[in-house]
Design an enzyme around this catalytic site. Structure first.
Site, PDB file in Angstrom:
ATOM      1  N   ASP A 179      -9.264   3.474  -4.184  1.00 32.14           N
ATOM      2  CA  ASP A 179      -7.950   2.944  -3.852  1.00 32.14           C
ATOM      3  C   ASP A 179      -7.621   3.218  -2.387  1.00 32.14           C
ATOM      4  O   ASP A 179      -8.523   3.412  -1.580  1.00 32.14           O
ATOM      5  CB  ASP A 179      -6.897   3.527  -4.803  1.00 32.14           C
ATOM      6  CG  ASP A 179      -5.813   2.525  -5.183  1.00 32.14           C
ATOM      7  OD1 ASP A 179      -5.120   2.064  -4.263  1.00 32.14           O
ATOM      8  OD2 ASP A 179      -5.666   2.217  -6.375  1.00 32.14           O
ATOM      9  N   HIS A 248      -0.168   2.574  -2.634  1.00 33.25           N
ATOM     10  CA  HIS A 248      -0.832   2.013  -3.809  1.00 33.25           C
ATOM     11  C   HIS A 248      -1.667   3.054  -4.557  1.00 33.25           C
ATOM     12  O   HIS A 248      -1.561   3.212  -5.776  1.00 33.25           O
ATOM     13  CB  HIS A 248      -1.701   0.845  -3.357  1.00 33.25           C
ATOM     14  CG  HIS A 248      -2.243  -0.011  -4.443  1.00 33.25           C
ATOM     15  ND1 HIS A 248      -3.376   0.312  -5.163  1.00 33.25           N
ATOM     16  CD2 HIS A 248      -1.840  -1.216  -4.924  1.00 33.25           C
ATOM     17  CE1 HIS A 248      -3.633  -0.641  -6.031  1.00 33.25           C
ATOM     18  NE2 HIS A 248      -2.713  -1.592  -5.909  1.00 33.25           N
ATOM     19  N   SER A 586      -2.649  -4.059 -10.853  1.00 29.62           N
ATOM     20  CA  SER A 586      -2.977  -2.738 -10.300  1.00 29.62           C
ATOM     21  C   SER A 586      -2.326  -1.622 -11.097  1.00 29.62           C
ATOM     22  O   SER A 586      -2.884  -0.538 -11.255  1.00 29.62           O
ATOM     23  CB  SER A 586      -2.500  -2.639  -8.845  1.00 29.62           C
ATOM     24  OG  SER A 586      -3.400  -3.208  -7.953  1.00 29.62           O
TER      25      SER A 586
END
Length: 815
Positions: A179, A248, A586
């Site tokens: 990530d 994220h 996600s």
């Protein structure tokens, strides 16, 4: 790119275009230039690590291979960016087009491809999963472990899901995430109560910019970062540290395995306890992304290191565009995950955010557990209060409006505020930048229509705010109503077309229409839920229709989880929230990764295929109204929308039967897919010396892969042509329940127009018989003109039951 409620508006504006531009740049680089292009990064994939080959010898062989194609004066060691030496063999190097082409012809090379740029696919969610699944299924109590065959016939109760003590098997489970990095100071990564990492852990905590080894602990046990210089874009490439500057990676890792944090919220919204799905698991971060994207060469390096480090599950919330989807041999995620699965590591990937169009699912290799996104039963309501009778019109958005609750602000439509220099009334009605007269909207609430092809909602809001508008009402596509966008300090809400009709009616009737917009409020127990999110990518797979994708669905809309400190704050706030509300597949992916880690913790000898099977066959297809799940549009959801259904974490701990598969099964898949035997030999870690693909290889035979779902193509179509045509597939199940002597009977749910027969209809397991095979035959009914068959797809399910377990497998049959 995730469907996000990011704090950083500037980055949100360009990310949707960047996904396309980055792919075009990667795909077009070096083409049509006669080989005179400057060097760029190419990935050279060489399959499995040869037996009895040390990493040092492998690295030397890579450099020697590069040297054979270089001109005098160019040194191989100065050109190689990454070398893959643990889970698989290969490297990434800066090469010219001609040098890459020369390497492609070398023996032992499976594929050579330009380094692609992938994009990120962007808590009540865990509580909702438990509430929904216990409401619609009869299962063990929440958190109960599976029954064991040894000693305790009633089974051993699991430690609570958030208990990090050594008594919980999850404490020895490690989730690796590929990530954008991690924010180690987040309370979600507090290691209170955790002992030392498992002895098998071989990873490291790499020092980098604003990050050192002390940032890791007994919860966040590893962090690595990789060269991202091949990622180009408007945003800085970054990558000089495991530290997350996007948010994220922090969000996904805390969703998968965050420690319980009480009093969590997003500035008061979505209050409660934030926790990961496997809160007792350890976290290892592999930073392969920046704001500008994710380098394919770094993704492969992340997989290679995660395999060697000793992770149990790898969570990957990123992927290719469905419009520039590479083949398996040139897809870093497909390559890395193949070798991870061959080493016993479960790989969970997001399905993509290109829905609701058909055939948009990515990360669809059969060794990957592919996750779609659904809603939960929570909404963020921001209403429009109209003057006159003070009636309320429901809206959805995340805003911290400071408008007076009394409807006193003049209300105007974008069309009525059109600038005299603009001739296009439709563009003005959509409040496109430059189409409105600022003098007509100053101090007023503006009603704007919006469609997916328009300028970004946030750009529109910024322009209206800059022009002095008091607020904005956006009329959205009804399918998008479940995703709440964050507008922070500017009063914006989003309404459906039906709600907009009421507002238009009021404006037409009132001589001086006025309104106000309320600040967002958290609303729970919304119905129906879950529904499939509009953005969630759909099947069938564009690579092979004979494997049903996506596999499973999980919450991916407005998910509360940890975040990096924000640069802009809502009115009256002095400290940035440590959490954020974000949407995308996600966010769905780490929900399933957390569930997979828990299943693996209780069943450490299970293969990745068995873990996947347990998750898929125990999924639910009912919502909190005890009705079949739908999509955002209200239409019935199908396996192309949600795979086997919504994940049921507690049920997956005791599936009864599993559909197992291993590396050999996937190699046969590659043969049937079309790869030749020599290529398959290179990909495999171990193969008999005389291995070859069968003479009758066919994509139709992919349907026989021992998968928990079934997909058959080429059976439907013209009714007269299909009459009498049939297809039979074979499956094998393994009894993993507490009772060694178990009897399972089958139930078939088949749609009109399709005959489905299972042989045998009963499976009898004993102490000596733990695996049994059965066949499923599909044939088109000759006397039915079912509308779905005319469209080319029919779906249903087969379910094996012993009275306690319900082992459900969806199927789709197409033309």
């Amino acid at each position: 790119m995730e469907v996000a409620t990011h704090m950083a508006r500037s980055s949100t504006v360009y990310w949707s275009l960047l996904a396309v531009f980055s792919w075009l740049a990667a795909a077009g680089a070096g083409l049509g230039d006669g080989g005179r292009s400057p060097p760029q990064v190419y990935v050279v994939y060489m399959g499995a690590v040869p037996p009895r080959t040390s990493p040092s010898l492998l690295l030397e062989s890579h450099l020697r291979l590069v040297s054979t194609v270089l001109k005098r004066g160019r040194r191989a060691d100065s050109l190689v960016v990454h070398q893959y030496k643990h889970g698989f063999s290969g490297f990434a190097a800066r090469l010219s087009k001609d040098e890459a082409a020369a390497l492609r012809r070398k023996p032992g090379v499976v594929s050579v491809f330009a380094d692609p740029v992938y994009q990120l696919h962007t808590t009540r969610s865990w509580d909702f999963l438990q509430q929904t699944t216990t409401a619609v299924k009869i299962d063990d109590a929440a958190g109960a472990g599976p029954a064991r065959r040894s000693g305790n016939k009633k089974g051993k109760a699991a430690a609570p899901a958030n208990d990090p003590s050594s008594s919980s098997p999850a404490a020895d489970t490690i989730i690796g995430l590929l990530d954008s990095g991690i924010w180690p100071e987040s309370p979600s990564f507090n290691d209170a109560g955790f002992g030392r990492p498992p002895s098998r852990w071989k990873g490291v905590c790499m020092a980098g910019d604003d990050f050192n080894s002390s940032n890791c602990n007994n919860k966040l046990i590893g962090a690595r970062y990789y060269d991202l210089s091949s990622v180009r874009g408007p945003a800085p490439s970054g990558g000089g540290s495991p530290r997350d500057d996007v948010g994220h990676g922090t969000h996904t890792s805390s969703t998968a395995a965050g420690s319980a944090v009480t009093g969590a919220s997003y500035y008061g919204l979505a209050p409660g306890t934030a926790k990961g799905g496997s809160a007792a698991s350890r976290v290892a971060m592999y930073r392969v992304c920046s704001q500008a994207g994710c380098a394919g060469s770094a993704i492969l390096a992340g997989f290679d290191d995660a395999i060697a480090d000793g992770v149990d599950v790898i969570s990957v919330s990123l992927g290719a565009s469905p419009y520039f989807r590479p083949d398996f041999s040139a897809d870093p995620i497909a390559i890395g995950s193949f070798h991870a699965v061959a080493k016993g590591v479960t790989v969970v990937c997001s399905a993509g955010n290109s829905g609701p169009g058909a055939a948009t699912v990515v990360n669809a290799a059969p060794w990957i557990l592919t996750v779609a996104a659904t809603t939960i039963d929570r909404d963020f309501e921001s209403d429009v209060l109209l003057g006159g009778n003070n009636s309320a019109v429901k809206g959805v958005a995340i805003n911290f409006s400071n408008l007076d609750r009394s409807p006193k602000y003049p209300l105007i439509t974008g069309a009525a505020a059109k600038s005299s220099s603009v001739s296009d009334t439709d563009s003005a009605s959509h409040c496109e930048p430059g189409t409105l007269d600022s003098s007509k909207i100053r101090g007023k609430i503006v009603l704007c229509h919006h469609s997916q092809s328009d300028t970004s909602k946030l750009v529109k809001a910024d322009e209206l705010q800059s022009a002095g508008a008091a607020g904005c009402i956006l009329v959205m596509n009804d399918n998008e109503s479940s995703v709440a966008t964050a507008y922070l300090d500017f009063p914006v809400t989003e309404v459906t077309s039906a709600a907009a009709a009421a507002i238009h009616k009021y404006i037409a009737a009132a001589s001086e229409p006025v309104a106000t917009i309320t600040a967002a409020a958290t609303v729970t127990e919304c119905k129906p839920a879950p529904v499939v999110a509009y953005f969630s990518s759909r099947g069938p797979s564009g690579q092979t229709g004979n494997v049903l994708k996506p596999d499973i669905a999980a919450p991916g809309v407005n998910i509360l989880a940890s975040w990096i400190p924000a640069s802009s704050l809502p009115p009256g706030q002095k400290q940035p929230s440590q959490f954020n509300l974000v949407s995308g597949t996600s966010m769905a992916c780490p929900h399933v990764a957390g569930a997979a880690a828990t299943v693996k913790a209780w069943n450490p000898t299970w293969s990745p295929a068995a873990v996947r099977s347990a998750i898929m066959t125990t999924a639910t297809t009912l919502n909190n109204e005890r009705e079949p799940m739908t999509t955002d549009s209200g239409s019935p959801a199908t396996p192309y929308d949600y795979g086997a259904g919504q994940v049921h974490p507690a049920g997956a701990l005791d599936p009864g039967l599993v559909y197992d598969a291993g590396e050999d099964d996937y190699l046969r898949f590659l043969c049937n897919y079309g790869y030749n035997a020599s290529t398959v030999r290179l990909v495999a870690s171990t193969l008999p010396s005389g291995f070859s693909c069968a003479a009758n290889v066919s994509k139709d035979l992919i349907s026989d892969l021992n998968y928990p779902s079934i997909a058959v193509t080429g059976l439907l179509g013209n009714k007269s042509a299909a009459a009498g045509r049939s297809r039979t597939v074979t499956r094998t199940v393994t009894n993993v329940g507490a009772q060694e002597a178990a009897s399972y009977t089958v139930a078939v749910s088949a749609p009109p127009g399709l005959d489905v027969k299972v042989t045998p209809s009963k499976l009898e397991f004993t102490r000596g018989v733990k695996k049994l095979a059965f066949q499923v035959s599909f044939s088109r009914s000759g006397n039915d003109d079912d509308a779905a068959a005319a469209k080319g797809a029919l779906s249903g399910s087969i379910t094996w039951s012993d009275g306690k377990h319900m082992v459900r497998s969806p199927f789709v049959v197409t033309s």
